[in-house]
Design a protein around this motif. Sequence first.
Motif, PDB file in Angstrom:
ATOM      1  N   ALA A 114       0.885  -1.170  -0.032  1.00  0.00           N
ATOM      2  CA  ALA A 114      -0.096  -0.099   0.008  1.00  0.00           C
ATOM      3  C   ALA A 114       0.980   1.197   0.016  1.00  0.00           C
ATOM      4  O   ALA A 114       1.871   1.429   1.018  1.00  0.00           O
ATOM      5  CB  ALA A 114      -0.894  -0.113   1.050  1.00  0.00           C
ATOM      6  N   MET A 115       0.713   2.210  -0.999  1.00  0.00           N
ATOM      7  CA  MET A 115       1.440   3.401  -0.909  1.00  0.00           C
ATOM      8  C   MET A 115       0.350   4.637  -1.460  1.00  0.00           C
ATOM      9  O   MET A 115      -0.403   4.281  -2.267  1.00  0.00           O
ATOM     10  CB  MET A 115       2.575   3.213  -1.785  1.00  0.00           C
ATOM     11  N   GLY A 167       6.633   0.885   6.494  1.00  0.00           N
ATOM     12  CA  GLY A 167       7.689   1.988   6.307  1.00  0.00           C
ATOM     13  C   GLY A 167       7.535   2.918   7.425  1.00  0.00           C
ATOM     14  O   GLY A 167       6.490   3.252   7.598  1.00  0.00           O
ATOM     15  N   VAL A 168       8.680   3.416   8.027  1.00  0.00           N
ATOM     16  CA  VAL A 168       8.407   4.332   9.270  1.00  0.00           C
ATOM     17  C   VAL A 168       9.170   5.446   8.806  1.00  0.00           C
ATOM     18  O   VAL A 168      10.518   5.516   8.528  1.00  0.00           O
ATOM     19  CB  VAL A 168       9.019   3.797  10.602  1.00  0.00           C
ATOM     20  N   LYS A 169       8.711   6.690   8.839  1.00  0.00           N
ATOM     21  CA  LYS A 169       9.452   8.031   8.497  1.00  0.00           C
ATOM     22  C   LYS A 169      10.413   8.398   9.838  1.00  0.00           C
ATOM     23  O   LYS A 169      10.012   8.689  10.816  1.00  0.00           O
ATOM     24  CB  LYS A 169       8.490   9.173   8.319  1.00  0.00           C
ATOM     25  N   GLY A 220       1.138   3.889   6.995  1.00  0.00           N
ATOM     26  CA  GLY A 220       0.237   2.850   6.249  1.00  0.00           C
ATOM     27  C   GLY A 220       0.978   2.529   5.155  1.00  0.00           C
ATOM     28  O   GLY A 220       0.697   1.425   4.471  1.00  0.00           O
ATOM     29  N   PHE A 221       1.862   3.049   4.894  1.00  0.00           N
ATOM     30  CA  PHE A 221       3.109   2.639   3.810  1.00  0.00           C
ATOM     31  C   PHE A 221       3.732   1.365   4.046  1.00  0.00           C
ATOM     32  O   PHE A 221       4.565   1.275   5.163  1.00  0.00           O
ATOM     33  CB  PHE A 221       4.059   3.659   3.398  1.00  0.00           C
ATOM     34  N   GLY A 222       3.500   0.316   3.281  1.00  0.00           N
ATOM     35  CA  GLY A 222       4.081  -1.112   3.805  1.00  0.00           C
ATOM     36  C   GLY A 222       3.576  -1.940   3.039  1.00  0.00           C
ATOM     37  O   GLY A 222       2.436  -2.060   1.934  1.00  0.00           O
ATOM     38  N   LEU A 223       3.977  -3.159   3.228  1.00  0.00           N
ATOM     39  CA  LEU A 223       3.553  -4.490   2.762  1.00  0.00           C
ATOM     40  C   LEU A 223       2.557  -5.194   3.823  1.00  0.00           C
ATOM     41  O   LEU A 223       3.013  -5.319   5.005  1.00  0.00           O
ATOM     42  CB  LEU A 223       4.665  -5.259   2.451  1.00  0.00           C
ATOM     43  N   TYR A 224       1.572  -6.027   3.432  1.00  0.00           N
ATOM     44  CA  TYR A 224       0.613  -6.891   4.115  1.00  0.00           C
ATOM     45  C   TYR A 224       0.403  -7.995   3.603  1.00  0.00           C
ATOM     46  O   TYR A 224      -0.013  -7.959   2.289  1.00  0.00           O
ATOM     47  CB  TYR A 224      -0.698  -6.046   4.478  1.00  0.00           C
TER      48      TYR A 224
END
Length: 340
Positions: A101-102, A129-131, A165-169
Amino acid sequence: MTLPRDRRARYHISVLTPCYNEEGNVEVLYERIRAVFEALPEYSYEHVFIDNASTDGTASALRRLAARDQNVKVIINTRNFGHIRSPYHALLQCHGDAVVAMASDLQDPPELIPLFLERWRAGYKVVLGVKEATEESPVMFAIRRIGYGVIDRLSEVTQVRNSTGFGLYDQAFVSVLRRLPDPYPYFRGIVAELGFRYATIPYRQPLRTRGITKNNAYLLYDIGVQGIVNHSKIPLRVATMLGFCSSVVTFAAAVVYFIMKLLFWYNLPIGVAPVIIGLFCVASVQLFFLGILGEYVGAIYTQVRDRPLVVEQERINFEDAQVAAAAQSTGATGSRGRLD
């Protein structure tokens, strides 16, 4: 119809991109993601866009992409269903082995996808992904960090701070989401609450280069309140305890003042200022906690209405079986995501 999966590919990945008025970004993002997967022969992919009734040319741009590449799937909503419901609905429509999700504003770097896949292959069901840094305004970044910290401290489960929320699930995670009857979810809190093993990948968020951000002050407030209301009862308990303490202190002060007045009847003036100050103080505290109580009542009201997450106007390049399954689940009007 989507193209058959490449026989060389061992895994099929869904890339999810929600968008609203991102005409200048969707094609650039599509090209960058396609370039990433061209270097990953083990993976086939589909790119799922959901357009939240954009008022610019975003829908037309997505139709052009879908016409020339069958791996591009498009959902177009009948109206703008908000920044929470629309992406969540699209996530539930993704059926790859994992979902990446991106956002569509190019602030989530597609070049991190290989790292996400590497962690996923190592056994993590969720990779976030963590800022750790950003090129946005330092003031806004500081406000966001404070907001994440407040939500984390108030929540009953440990939240992942600075995760957007940017990441893989993994599909196992998405399958659980399909069974959750939540019409207005706080997605980041769900990730923490479900307890799936997750990994984090720090990254530096670049500036938006095209278009304007849709995350205004109200949307950020909405996300923050949802995070607290959906995952914590602490504000309600604080209100109860503070109300009890305030009543004890007020009663004690009244008793002391009454005794002093009896003892010094002619020398102790009542005064208007203490009464006004006390009245406004108590009223402001009451209004604040009435607002908190209202947020919880509003969350309950949203739940009991049992409305669909979104209503779709159009689907492009989705397989007939998936469309039929969605129609059967939703009565062809919308989706709560119960597709299993």
